[in-house]
Design a protein around this motif. Structure first.
Motif, PDB file in Angstrom:
ATOM      1  N   LEU A  16       0.804  -1.218   0.000  1.00 52.42           N
ATOM      2  CA  LEU A  16       0.000   0.000   0.000  1.00 52.42           C
ATOM      3  C   LEU A  16       0.843   1.276   0.000  1.00 52.42           C
ATOM      4  CD1 LEU A  16      -2.700  -1.044   2.646  1.00 52.42           C
ATOM      5  CD2 LEU A  16      -2.889  -1.118   0.144  1.00 52.42           C
ATOM      6  N   ALA A  17       2.166   1.138  -0.057  1.00 53.73           N
ATOM      7  CA  ALA A  17       3.056   2.291   0.091  1.00 53.73           C
ATOM      8  C   ALA A  17       2.962   3.278  -1.070  1.00 53.73           C
ATOM      9  CB  ALA A  17       4.500   1.821   0.260  1.00 53.73           C
ATOM     10  N   ASP A  18       2.374   2.865  -2.171  1.00 51.33           N
ATOM     11  CA  ASP A  18       2.254   3.782  -3.306  1.00 51.33           C
ATOM     12  C   ASP A  18       1.007   4.662  -3.210  1.00 51.33           C
ATOM     13  OD1 ASP A  18       0.489   1.715  -3.673  1.00 51.33           O
ATOM     14  OD2 ASP A  18       0.777   1.585  -5.842  1.00 51.33           O
ATOM     15  N   ARG A  19       0.231   4.482  -2.157  1.00 51.93           N
ATOM     16  CA  ARG A  19      -0.976   5.274  -1.970  1.00 51.93           C
ATOM     17  C   ARG A  19      -0.740   6.360  -0.920  1.00 51.93           C
ATOM     18  NH1 ARG A  19      -5.523   0.774  -1.140  1.00 51.93           N
ATOM     19  NH2 ARG A  19      -6.643   2.641  -0.405  1.00 51.93           N
ATOM     20  N   ASP A  20      -1.628   7.347  -0.909  1.00 51.26           N
ATOM     21  CA  ASP A  20      -1.533   8.428   0.072  1.00 51.26           C
ATOM     22  C   ASP A  20      -2.486   8.221   1.239  1.00 51.26           C
ATOM     23  OD1 ASP A  20       0.428   9.880  -1.278  1.00 51.26           O
ATOM     24  OD2 ASP A  20      -1.071  10.849  -2.559  1.00 51.26           O
ATOM     25  N   GLU A  21      -3.580   7.502   1.017  1.00 50.77           N
ATOM     26  CA  GLU A  21      -4.543   7.292   2.083  1.00 50.77           C
ATOM     27  C   GLU A  21      -5.212   5.935   1.932  1.00 50.77           C
ATOM     28  OE1 GLU A  21      -6.851  10.821   1.418  1.00 50.77           O
ATOM     29  OE2 GLU A  21      -8.343   9.713   0.215  1.00 50.77           O
ATOM     30  N   ILE A  22      -5.624   5.375   3.055  1.00 48.85           N
ATOM     31  CA  ILE A  22      -6.264   4.064   3.068  1.00 48.85           C
ATOM     32  C   ILE A  22      -7.345   4.043   4.144  1.00 48.85           C
ATOM     33  CG2 ILE A  22      -4.165   2.861   2.294  1.00 48.85           C
ATOM     34  CD1 ILE A  22      -3.896   1.896   5.262  1.00 48.85           C
ATOM     35  N   ARG A  23      -8.158   3.006   4.131  1.00 53.06           N
ATOM     36  CA  ARG A  23      -9.026   2.695   5.259  1.00 53.06           C
ATOM     37  C   ARG A  23      -8.265   1.746   6.168  1.00 53.06           C
ATOM     38  NH1 ARG A  23     -13.504  -0.278   3.989  1.00 53.06           N
ATOM     39  NH2 ARG A  23     -12.402  -1.077   2.156  1.00 53.06           N
ATOM     40  N   LEU A  24      -8.404   1.897   7.449  1.00 53.55           N
ATOM     41  CA  LEU A  24      -7.626   1.097   8.397  1.00 53.55           C
ATOM     42  C   LEU A  24      -7.902  -0.396   8.247  1.00 53.55           C
ATOM     43  CD1 LEU A  24      -5.598   1.096  10.691  1.00 53.55           C
ATOM     44  CD2 LEU A  24      -7.461   1.504  12.307  1.00 53.55           C
ATOM     45  N   ILE A  25      -9.102  -0.759   7.869  1.00 54.35           N
ATOM     46  CA  ILE A  25      -9.462  -2.167   7.722  1.00 54.35           C
ATOM     47  C   ILE A  25      -8.579  -2.874   6.696  1.00 54.35           C
ATOM     48  CG2 ILE A  25     -11.202  -1.776   5.927  1.00 54.35           C
ATOM     49  CD1 ILE A  25     -11.440  -4.276   8.867  1.00 54.35           C
ATOM     50  N   GLU A  26      -7.961  -2.105   5.788  1.00 57.08           N
ATOM     51  CA  GLU A  26      -7.125  -2.698   4.743  1.00 57.08           C
ATOM     52  C   GLU A  26      -5.849  -3.323   5.298  1.00 57.08           C
ATOM     53  OE1 GLU A  26      -6.922  -0.499   0.867  1.00 57.08           O
ATOM     54  OE2 GLU A  26      -7.951   1.071   2.003  1.00 57.08           O
ATOM     55  N   VAL A  27      -5.481  -3.003   6.534  1.00 57.54           N
ATOM     56  CA  VAL A  27      -4.266  -3.589   7.115  1.00 57.54           C
ATOM     57  C   VAL A  27      -4.606  -4.484   8.315  1.00 57.54           C
ATOM     58  CG1 VAL A  27      -2.700  -1.768   6.329  1.00 57.54           C
ATOM     59  CG2 VAL A  27      -3.894  -1.507   8.513  1.00 57.54           C
ATOM     60  N   LYS A  28      -5.836  -4.997   8.337  1.00 58.12           N
ATOM     61  CA  LYS A  28      -6.238  -5.801   9.484  1.00 58.12           C
ATOM     62  C   LYS A  28      -5.400  -7.073   9.633  1.00 58.12           C
ATOM     63  CE  LYS A  28      -9.900  -8.543   7.288  1.00 58.12           C
ATOM     64  NZ  LYS A  28     -11.320  -8.954   7.374  1.00 58.12           N
ATOM     65  N   ASN A  29      -4.812  -7.556   8.542  1.00 57.88           N
ATOM     66  CA  ASN A  29      -4.003  -8.776   8.613  1.00 57.88           C
ATOM     67  C   ASN A  29      -2.515  -8.486   8.804  1.00 57.88           C
ATOM     68  OD1 ASN A  29      -6.236 -10.533   8.212  1.00 57.88           O
ATOM     69  ND2 ASN A  29      -6.161 -10.142   5.998  1.00 57.88           N
ATOM     70  N   ASP A  30      -2.164  -7.208   8.870  1.00 53.79           N
ATOM     71  CA  ASP A  30      -0.759  -6.844   9.070  1.00 53.79           C
ATOM     72  C   ASP A  30      -0.397  -6.920  10.543  1.00 53.79           C
ATOM     73  OD1 ASP A  30       0.681  -4.978   6.592  1.00 53.79           O
ATOM     74  OD2 ASP A  30      -1.413  -5.601   6.395  1.00 53.79           O
ATOM     75  N   PRO A  31       0.834  -7.330  10.859  1.00 51.66           N
ATOM     76  CA  PRO A  31       1.286  -7.253  12.260  1.00 51.66           C
ATOM     77  C   PRO A  31       1.538  -5.802  12.649  1.00 51.66           C
ATOM     78  CG  PRO A  31       3.084  -7.975  10.848  1.00 51.66           C
ATOM     79  CD  PRO A  31       1.868  -7.897   9.966  1.00 51.66           C
ATOM     80  N   PHE A  32       1.191  -5.441  13.885  1.00 54.36           N
ATOM     81  CA  PHE A  32       1.378  -4.081  14.388  1.00 54.36           C
ATOM     82  C   PHE A  32       2.541  -4.045  15.384  1.00 54.36           C
ATOM     83  CE2 PHE A  32      -2.608  -3.369  12.432  1.00 54.36           C
ATOM     84  CZ  PHE A  32      -2.826  -2.001  12.361  1.00 54.36           C
ATOM     85  N   ILE A  33       3.275  -2.960  15.334  1.00 51.74           N
ATOM     86  CA  ILE A  33       4.342  -2.705  16.300  1.00 51.74           C
ATOM     87  C   ILE A  33       3.804  -1.665  17.266  1.00 51.74           C
ATOM     88  CG2 ILE A  33       6.700  -1.873  16.609  1.00 51.74           C
ATOM     89  CD1 ILE A  33       7.195  -2.834  13.685  1.00 51.74           C
ATOM     90  N   VAL A  34       3.785  -1.985  18.546  1.00 47.73           N
ATOM     91  CA  VAL A  34       3.054  -1.173  19.520  1.00 47.73           C
ATOM     92  C   VAL A  34       3.873  -0.938  20.781  1.00 47.73           C
ATOM     93  CG1 VAL A  34       0.810  -1.968  18.701  1.00 47.73           C
ATOM     94  CG2 VAL A  34       1.968  -3.230  20.512  1.00 47.73           C
ATOM     95  N   MET A  35       3.373  -0.033  21.606  1.00 50.63           N
ATOM     96  CA  MET A  35       3.918   0.191  22.942  1.00 50.63           C
ATOM     97  C   MET A  35       3.361  -0.876  23.872  1.00 50.63           C
ATOM     98  SD  MET A  35       5.705   2.999  22.439  1.00 50.63           S
ATOM     99  CE  MET A  35       5.962   3.933  23.942  1.00 50.63           C
ATOM    100  N   PRO A  36       4.001  -1.120  25.013  1.00 48.08           N
ATOM    101  CA  PRO A  36       3.500  -2.123  25.965  1.00 48.08           C
ATOM    102  C   PRO A  36       2.158  -1.706  26.573  1.00 48.08           C
ATOM    103  CG  PRO A  36       5.804  -1.596  26.395  1.00 48.08           C
ATOM    104  CD  PRO A  36       5.296  -0.566  25.432  1.00 48.08           C
ATOM    105  N   PRO A  37       1.424  -2.652  27.174  1.00 48.89           N
ATOM    106  CA  PRO A  37       0.163  -2.312  27.849  1.00 48.89           C
ATOM    107  C   PRO A  37       0.388  -1.238  28.916  1.00 48.89           C
ATOM    108  CG  PRO A  37       0.376  -4.688  27.634  1.00 48.89           C
ATOM    109  CD  PRO A  37       1.705  -4.104  27.214  1.00 48.89           C
ATOM    110  N   GLY A  38      -0.578  -0.337  29.039  1.00 46.22           N
ATOM    111  CA  GLY A  38      -0.484   0.744  30.002  1.00 46.22           C
ATOM    112  C   GLY A  38      -0.104   2.065  29.379  1.00 46.22           C
ATOM    113  N   TYR A  39       0.558   2.029  28.227  1.00 41.79           N
ATOM    114  CA  TYR A  39       0.924   3.251  27.529  1.00 41.79           C
ATOM    115  C   TYR A  39      -0.278   3.772  26.748  1.00 41.79           C
ATOM    116  CZ  TYR A  39       5.933   2.834  28.473  1.00 41.79           C
ATOM    117  OH  TYR A  39       7.160   2.776  29.090  1.00 41.79           O
ATOM    118  N   GLY A  40      -0.416   5.094  26.716  1.00 45.10           N
ATOM    119  CA  GLY A  40      -1.537   5.703  26.026  1.00 45.10           C
ATOM    120  C   GLY A  40      -1.572   5.353  24.544  1.00 45.10           C
ATOM    121  N   PHE A  41      -0.389   5.267  23.911  1.00 44.74           N
ATOM    122  CA  PHE A  41      -0.354   4.980  22.487  1.00 44.74           C
ATOM    123  C   PHE A  41      -0.806   3.541  22.205  1.00 44.74           C
ATOM    124  CE2 PHE A  41       1.359   5.368  18.160  1.00 44.74           C
ATOM    125  CZ  PHE A  41       1.088   6.706  17.899  1.00 44.74           C
TER     126      PHE A  41
END
Length: 305
Positions: free
Chosen positions: A172-197
């Motif tokens: 999807l990197a060639d696009r400027d905008e997407i719907r979030l549902i389009e990456v539902k199968n992608d792995p996410f990199i996140v902050m640990p539990p307890g962080y606001g983000f």
């Protein structure tokens, strides 16, 4: 120790004349004479030799005068030390943040204008920030979530858009905008539990209709986007308040059209607690800093790079 007696003794010793000393102290001569007599009675020694109206320090009085002068000298030193500490305390700002990436630029700019200011900084979750305000541990908080409390003043400043960062190799990197549902199968990199983000990530994905698959959890923002660059997952990316390291990484930021992802950034402080001039100046500076961030973003871009 009666400091008033010592002060009176010091003045009589200076003038060696009761009438002159009384005039200097703005007391009556009989009252001054009585105070000196009480001091001598308490000590058990005569400090002056008296001959008619004349009064002169004797050798005991001279020795005691040195002690008294040392006492007042130490008291003056103590007063100066307290004034110094008070001044230092008035220059101290204790601040808690949920977004530490904001600090280098914010504090650096403030210190250029107020070089004597000193900071004590905490990274805190919203609940912790609330308790720190109530206890007086911090003067002010910078938060990406509203802080609620009976004595808490929440002052939202900007509404920051959140993008999705993907590696340049992503389909999807060639696009400027997407719907979030389009990456539902992608792995996410996140902050640990307890962080606001982390909470925000789960909230946005829930609004899109899925629960994210977490590939990596870490509490270092810069590392998060380096992992995105290496193709290990995707991550939400703030548009205004973020690390400068992000601009040098090979990632694409995509605008999210559904749901629209934003967060509030604001200041919070205790309504009932008095603030020093330095803290008031820091609050005003931070409000201006965040507003300038928003204005610059609006002037330079309407879409992510």
């Amino acid at each position: 120790m009666d400091l008033l007696q010592l002060k009176y003794f010091q003045e009589v010793a200076k003038h060696q004349h009761l009438t002159k000393a009384a005039q200097e102290l703005n007391v009556s001569q009989p009252a001054l004479s009585k105070m000196i007599s009480k001091l001598e009675q308490r000590l058990g020694y005569q400090l002056f030799d008296r001959a008619g109206r004349q009064i002169r320090l004797n050798h005991l009085g001279k020795a005691y005068l040195k002690v008294v002068e040392n006492v007042f000298h130490e008291l003056q030193k103590g007063e100066k030390e307290l004034a110094f500490l008070t001044e230092k305390q008035n220059e101290l700002i204790t601040v808690a943040v949920t977004i530490p990436t904001i600090l280098p630029e914010l504090l650096g700019g403030f210190l250029q204008k107020h070089p004597k200011a000193r900071f004590r900084q905490y990274q805190a979750f919203a609940e912790r920030m609330n308790s720190q305000l109530e206890s007086g541990e911090i003067d002010v908080g910078i938060s990406t979530f509203p802080i609620e409390g009976e004595n808490v003043e929440w002052y939202p400043i900007i509404e920051e858009e959140i993008f999705l960062a993907v590696p340049n190799s992503h389909p999807l990197a060639d696009r400027d905008e997407i719907r979030l549902i389009e990456v539902k199968n992608d792995p996410f990199i996140v902050m640990p539990p307890g962080y606001g983000f982390r909470d925000m990530t789960e909230q946005f994905c829930s609004q899109a209709g899925f629960y994210p698959d977490f590939a990596f959890e870490g509490d270092e923002t810069g590392v998060t986007y380096e992992l995105v660059e290496k193709g290990l997952g995707v991550a939400f990316s703030p548009s205004l308040i973020r690390s400068s390291r992000l601009s040098s990484l090979k990632v694409k930021e995509l605008r999210l059209t559904e749901p629209r992802c934003t967060r509030s950034v604001g200041l919070v402080w205790h309504k009932e607690r008095a603030q020093t001039d330095t803290v008031k100046e820091f609050i005003a500076y931070t409000i201006g800093f965040l507003e300038r961030k928003k204005e610059m973003a609006e002037q330079t871009t309407t879409k992510p790079n």
